[in-house]
Write a protein that holds these residues in place. Sequence first.
Motif, PDB file in Angstrom:
ATOM      1  N   TYR A  58      22.778  68.183  36.165  1.00  0.00           N
ATOM      2  CA  TYR A  58      23.242  68.143  34.776  1.00  0.00           C
ATOM      3  C   TYR A  58      23.240  69.556  34.195  1.00  0.00           C
ATOM      4  N   PRO A  66      19.126  67.898  30.078  1.00  0.00           N
ATOM      5  CA  PRO A  66      19.421  66.766  29.183  1.00  0.00           C
ATOM      6  C   PRO A  66      18.310  66.563  28.161  1.00  0.00           C
ATOM      7  N   LEU A  72      21.747  61.376  31.501  1.00  0.00           N
ATOM      8  CA  LEU A  72      22.111  61.430  32.922  1.00  0.00           C
ATOM      9  C   LEU A  72      22.992  60.254  33.329  1.00  0.00           C
ATOM     10  N   CYS A  75      27.631  60.040  28.995  1.00  0.00           N
ATOM     11  CA  CYS A  75      27.947  61.350  28.404  1.00  0.00           C
ATOM     12  C   CYS A  75      27.344  61.415  27.008  1.00  0.00           C
ATOM     13  N   TRP A  82      30.524  67.735  31.356  1.00  0.00           N
ATOM     14  CA  TRP A  82      29.711  66.649  31.896  1.00  0.00           C
ATOM     15  C   TRP A  82      30.459  66.013  33.060  1.00  0.00           C
ATOM     16  N   GLY A  84      29.068  63.525  35.091  1.00  0.00           N
ATOM     17  CA  GLY A  84      28.242  62.385  35.485  1.00  0.00           C
ATOM     18  C   GLY A  84      29.016  61.127  35.754  1.00  0.00           C
ATOM     19  N   TYR A  86      24.975  61.052  36.602  1.00  0.00           N
ATOM     20  CA  TYR A  86      24.117  61.709  37.581  1.00  0.00           C
ATOM     21  C   TYR A  86      23.119  60.727  38.203  1.00  0.00           C
TER      22      TYR A  86
END
Length: 111
Positions: A58, A66, A72, A75, A82, A84, A86
Motif C-alpha cells: 500500500y 494506511p 487495505l 479504496c 491505489w 488494491g 491488498y
Amino acid sequence: MPKACKNGFTLWEVLLVIALLGILASMILPCYSGSINSTESEVHKVNILKIESAARLYRLDVGSYPESLNDLITCPSADLNWQGPYLEEIPACPFDPSKHYTLDDGKAVVR
C-alpha cells in the motif's frame, strides 16, 4: 441335555479395555492440546506478516501507510495510485476471534 454356549465378554475384559483406552487417551491429549497452541501461534505470526506485507505494498503505491486495515481492502478515497485490494479480508485473531488486528502509529501490527 446340551451344554449352553456362552458368548460375550466378562466384566474384567470390559474393564481392561476401558482402562487401556483411558491410558491411551491420557497420553494423546497433552500432545493434541500442545499442537493446537503451536498452530494458533503460527497462524498469528502468518497473519501479522500478511498484514505488514500488504501495508508495505500500500505504501509503495500510495506513498503513505494506511490509516486503518480497511484501507487495505477498499479504496480510502479517490486515490488514483491505489492498486488494491491488498487483502481479501482482514484475518481474524486465532487466539480470540472477538479481538482484531490494528496498525499502531509506527505502522506495526498489534492485536
